[in-house]
Design an enzyme around this catalytic site. Structure first.
Site, short mmCIF file in Angstrom:
data_model
loop_
_atom_site.label_atom_id
_atom_site.label_comp_id
_atom_site.label_asym_id
_atom_site.label_seq_id
_atom_site.Cartn_x
_atom_site.Cartn_y
_atom_site.Cartn_z
CB SER B 21 36.83 39.01 26.21
OG SER B 21 37.43 40.05 25.49
CG LEU B 73 35.45 47.47 21.95
CD1 LEU B 73 35.10 47.22 20.50
CD2 LEU B 73 35.50 46.14 22.70
CG ASN B 127 32.85 41.95 21.28
OD1 ASN B 127 31.63 42.05 21.32
ND2 ASN B 127 33.65 42.62 22.09
CB CYS B 130 31.30 45.86 22.29
SG CYS B 130 31.89 47.06 23.51
CG ASN B 192 29.27 41.60 25.63
OD1 ASN B 192 29.58 42.25 26.63
ND2 ASN B 192 29.97 41.63 24.52
CB THR B 193 27.57 44.02 29.58
OG1 THR B 193 27.96 44.73 28.39
CG2 THR B 193 28.82 43.54 30.28
N GLY B 217 28.23 41.19 36.30
CA GLY B 217 28.24 40.79 37.71
C GLY B 217 27.03 39.95 38.10
N GLY B 244 28.14 36.92 35.67
CA GLY B 244 27.95 36.88 37.12
C GLY B 244 28.55 35.71 37.84
#
Ligand SMILES: Cc1cc2nc3c(=O)[nH]c(=O)nc-3n(C[C@H](O)[C@H](O)[C@H](O)COP(=O)(O)OP(=O)(O)OC[C@H]3O[C@@H](n4cnc5c(N)ncnc54)[C@H](O)[C@@H]3O)c2cc1C
Ligand SMILES: Cc1cc2nc3c(=O)[nH]c(=O)nc-3n(C[C@H](O)[C@H](O)[C@H](O)COP(=O)(O)OP(=O)(O)OC[C@H]3O[C@@H](n4cnc5c(N)ncnc54)[C@H](O)[C@@H]3O)c2cc1C
Ligand SMILES: Cc1cc2nc3c(=O)[nH]c(=O)nc-3n(C[C@H](O)[C@H](O)[C@H](O)COP(=O)(O)O)c2cc1C
Ligand SMILES: Cc1cc2nc3c(=O)[nH]c(=O)nc-3n(C[C@H](O)[C@H](O)[C@H](O)COP(=O)(O)O)c2cc1C
Ligand code: FES
Ligand code: FES
Lengths: 255, 313, 313, 255
Positions: B21, B73, B127, B130, B192-193, B217, B244
């Protein structure tokens, strides 16, 4: 159609201090529609990770070659500058729109204003306008004498003014100082944002096309490079520099 | 032989590879590159009730083997997604997983209710993780009780199975996973990040206008693998893994860790053809490693021989 | 002109560059490469009351732009460190920061008490964040109240200032930092490693015998910068920053974020001369950027102009 | 003293399937004290991050050159294999101890047993023992015919048996099958851990020196590569493969 292609390097040379001219053989030139489009270059397998956006400064569909001019700046462009003839480069493009050549017609005058590494995409534009019988006047701004490039090339198409910030070459000052006394029907410009803002303010009554820069992710659709539509400054309307731009009509987006 | 087909709650996948996403928009841009029906599924960009412009730019900054983003978003809002994006996507034979975001519980519920009825939406991705929005998100993604409650509400509202997307920015990811499983989640997506930042050498200021952003990544892959390894042993719902992934080898590693499908994010920016390339290479690699089917890799890092779908000699 | 000297609680540093704990042993190996007196300080390997062998091997695994380690606090124990390592180090004109570890509160206190009396130990680094030991560590590093309590006890026992080393594997790093500040910490060091994992493509099993390990190196730098940025604004004690530093540019970025000195870990493995190289390059870079002294960089990412030690034109 | 040196590549060639022989010019050869030491190579600026340990297979102090033999395996050695003559390589070394040459004297017989990429460090050892008047017998094990290398080179120093696992060349089976019938005073061996374990078990009554492999971090002191001292199997005594090893006397450490 955007292509991803491994392009063979035809030549690379330093044409001014830290300014490189790189020509590659690429089928993707056949997809170029306007001067001012750009490509997205993968300079390394892993480090740096992301591609680098570089404008197409001139192209030739017959020989399937195009040329880029870039400044050796950070990690990506430094690696790029190390490449030599015969090596291959992973290029995605052409991306974005370009300068609308048809906005000036034969006999009219176009003013092309470039600042630093904003100068390159104007070169193909200059060639095409000239071929169309448009009179071009060109104003090129640089930091200092050693950074000046392509003056001769532009001169062949028409009157060319060079300004340097430190006055070491051409007139001292900014491109806007030079522009004030010129007469023209349309401005095409590319360069640092402060320059574009100044032009937008001074010439808001004119027909002006600005080419913007923004940090990019994908180059196609990740929402990294958006700017606000000028008619909806607090709203949600947007344009993507990578695909709706990089060229916008003055007043189209907030810069 | 089909080595790649996978079934998960709500999803019959040709293969377990899907764009993550936010890294693929609503598919339009990538449809220039290849036929979207090649993909296992598509996780579309987060949708909120109202359209959002997102954060000011710059929104991305590169880091070593990774990137930070603070898109915030941005999306055209529920109405346009339902009226424009999803119908457009329905020309492709590919299930859509709709990423649902919001600031308040009722926002999530409203989006979930409406979007889950779209015919090509086969599952939701809730989600709660975020890192780039100031309101709502954070508590939903870091407090187990709050996450569980939200999951329950969204699950009640949704017409399709609900996968909850976990944030890695927590002390105890297993606790979060169990909470949303308790809340009725049909699956998990992770990770998620990671929240990160980069400063400009010249100005000293953050490169991102939002200051902090989400790190994605190859840099974060070891964190993703570790979390999936831990969570997959603690829950009994399937995991769609991400973080990643760039290659078929990476996909196998995520399956070994415990994922049952994977999503590819940042790598799309580097190579727009990465998903179809992986889909092509995966069967070859599986064969080389001696697997008949990708499901045989699942959980191999921790499963006892007897638990494995397949034993190699 | 000395652009690099820095004073911190207990520490008068020639320069703010020091090897990070665990990445430099007790200095003996690196003394083959250069004069250790060049360094701002040395953070020695964690010391525990009893000698420890640590975890089984393999103990390291490479990842993209990073590495995982699960050494498991191997060290010769308090007695040998006091009797052998520290006296050996005293031949160099360099302050030692002793990394103190343990499983129980009383272990930490015992090590702190004894080691802080060594003449060349100018500060302690309280390691409440090692991800590679099963007991103790975790709670100390993730529960604010527990961390605060431990800090207080160690502070009481120590004859020198105490820096607490924070773990990045928490939901709220600011809360942890404030807790240990409340507990009397004189400074913070951050970040320790992120918990990660890597699996072997052939066997499917974790490469590390310990399964999980701590992720270090350039991959984690954005997380370190973000955490130092947040914590430095919330506390009034200085921070020694670390996480992926490889170059003089990285050092400046850590100072901008809010660090007052830095430590270099993994980069020593890649280039054993990295610390002296940075010490040499830093003044040149500072000059180029227009700074008279490195302290002018500190906190630049968030400080208002008026708060800065020095304003550029 | 360990040096960090940028070494110029003199030659690189593939001598068997995926097996490369790489020779560099390096002042650090002057620091080599024993055959069996290794170097730590940085194959890339960033990816892979860590150095790669490779044994010195032969060296010449006069010409200041040394040779390595390695198998193209993963990311690091694949990058290494791409390098060509004239390029430079960042090498740290010499590291570790080596094989104690003085443990066998003139007239005695040494058995050198290598498995796969454990063969290279034995080559310099074979040369030096031969020069010392020691009789050498050599047993080299490989997976298959295409992986066999340096048989001729070893043959010049003494009897050489080759075994392949699949029997495609030499005798079929493991080196231990060949070793049983030989007479010798001392074993020097390097190869995969299962092979070393087998040798340790079968020949525990002999004088045996084993060269070990372990995943490394720094190559000097990070505690990544430790093994337990054999006399303290549950305790805290340890040896570091990178600096106390890679060569250990049988029974010195647990393998
Ligand atoms: C549409 C477009 C066309 C461009 N055309 C040219 C050109 O023809 N010639 C030229 O010299 N430069 C051009 N640029 C700018 C060029 O992309 C940057 O100079 C280059 O990306 C810097 O990369 P680096 O690795 O050397 O620097 P770094 O500072 O290491 O780059 C770090 C990151 O920042 C991004 N970045 C840095 N500067 C810019 C910038 N000015 N604009 C956008 N992203 C940036 C990089 O892409 C990268 O992601 C163009 C930019 C855009 C958006
Ligand atoms: C003291 C010593 C001497 C060696 N001498 C030789 C030699 O002369 N010729 C040769 O071909 N190989 C030798 N090796 C093994 C060689 O180091 C590995 O094959 C090489 O590191 C693999 O790197 P890669 O990037 O190709 O593989 P990858 O699998 O990508 O490597 C990933 C990581 O694992 C480590 N690694 C992988 N295999 C090994 C291994 N067997 N031992 C230690 N670490 C490993 C790498 O160093 C790296 O950190 C030696 C190893 C040691 C410890
Ligand atoms: C530019 C960008 C935008 C993203 N937007 C979203 C989003 O809208 N919703 C979401 O759940 N995750 C979003 N993510 C997170 C990704 O889906 C994914 O979880 C994360 O990037 C890790 O995968 P990767 O390392 O393969 O990118 C975004 C990531 C990036 C890089
Ligand atoms: C091999 C290794 C061993 C470590 N041992 C310790 C330790 O004993 N005590 C400690 O506080 N931190 C230890 N660390 C963490 C480092 O001190 C540092 O916080 C971390 O590696 C991040 O910095 P870097 O990215 O520069 O390596 C170790 C790190 C590595 C890589
Ligand atoms: S760069 Fe991704 S949308 Fe423009
Ligand atoms: S590799 Fe670091 S101690 Fe041996």
């Amino acid at each position: 159609m955007i292509q991803k292609e491994l392009c063979k390097i035809i030549s690379q040379r330093e044409i001014a201090a830290d300014i490189y001219e790189l020509t590659v053989k690429a089928k993707l030139v056949n997809e170029i529609t306007e001067p001012g489009q750009f490509v997205h270059i993968r300079v390394s397998k892993r480090d740096p990770l992301l591609r680098r956006p570089i404008s197409i400064s001139s192209y030739d569909k017959k020989s399937e070659q195009f040329t880029m001019i870039y400044r050796k700046e950070g990690k990506g462009t430094s690696l790029l500058a190390e490449l030599t003839e015969g090596m291959e480069l992973d290029i995605l493009g052409p991306l974005g729109n370009g300068f609308p050549v048809d906005e000036v017609t034969k006999g009219e005058t176009a003013l092309l204003v470039g600042g630093g590494i904003g100068v390159p995409p104007l070169y193909e534009l200059s060639n095409q306008l000239t071929a169309n019988g448009v009179k071009v006047i060109q104003v090129l701004g640089f930091q200092t004498e050693s950074a000046v490039f392509y003056e001769q090339e532009f001169l062949q198409n028409g009157e060319t003014f060079v300004a340097t910030v430190d006055g070491s070459y051409g007139s001292k000052g900014y491109v806007t100082d030079v522009m004030k006394d010129l007469h023209f029907d349309c401005i095409y410009t590319c360069g640092p944002t402060p320059m574009l803002r100044a032009i937008e303010q001074i010439f808001s009554d004119k027909k002006v096309f600005l080419s913007l820069e923004e940090r990019m992710g994908c180059g196609v659709g990740c929402f990294a490079c958006v700017c606000k539509s000028a008619d909806d400054p607090t709203g949600v309307s947007y344009k993507k520099v990578c695909s709706d731009g990089p060229v916008f009509r003055v007043g189209e987006v907030l810069i | 032989m089909n080595r790649l087909n996978i079934e998960l709650p709500g999803l019959k996948l040709k293969n377990p590879i899907m764009p993550a996403s936010g890294c693929f928009g609503f598919g339009r841009e990538y449809s220039q590159f290849y036929d979207l029906s090649t993909l296992g599924a598509i996780m579309i960009k987060a949708t909120t009730v109202e359209p959002r412009f997102g954060n000011p730019t710059p929104r991305v900054a590169e880091t070593t083997a990774g990137m930070l983003n603070a898109i915030g978003l941005q999306n055209p809002g529920l109405e346009k997604v339902l009226g424009g994006e999803l119908p457009w996507l329905s020309q492709y034979d590919v299930p859509i997983i709709a990423n649902v975001a919001g600031s308040l519980e009722e926002d999530y519920v409203a989006v979930a209710k409406a979007i889950s009825k779209a015919p090509n939406v086969h599952a939701l991705e809730l989600n709660i993780s975020c890192p780039n929005v100031k309101t709502g998100g954070i508590a939903f993604g870091t407090i187990p009780e709050v996450a569980k409650q939200l999951t329950r509400k969204v699950k009640e509202a949704s017409a399709v199975p609900v996968y909850v997307k976990l944030s890695p920015n927590v002390t105890n990811i297993v606790e979060m996973a169990k909470a949303v499983e308790d809340g009725g989640a049909d699956g998990l997506t992770m990770i998620n990040t990671l929240v990160g930042m980069r400063l400009d050498l010249k100005t000293g200021k953050p490169i991102l206008a939002n200051r902090t952003g989400g790190l994605s990544g190859p840099a974060i892959k070891p964190v993703a693998i570790r979390m999936i390894y831990e969570v997959s042993q603690a829950v009994s719902i399937p995991i769609i893994g991400m973080g990643g992934i760039e290659s078929a080898e990476d996909v196998i590693e995520f399956f070994y860790a415990g994922a049952s499908a994977v999503a590819v994010g940042t790598a799309n920016f580097v190579d727009p053809f990465v998903c179809p390339s992986i889909i092509e290479e995966l069967p070859v690699l599986l064969k080389k490693l001696g697997f008949e089917h990708i499901s045989e890799c699942q959980g191999r890092s921790w499963k006892e021989l007897g638990q494995l779908a397949y034993h190699r000699a």
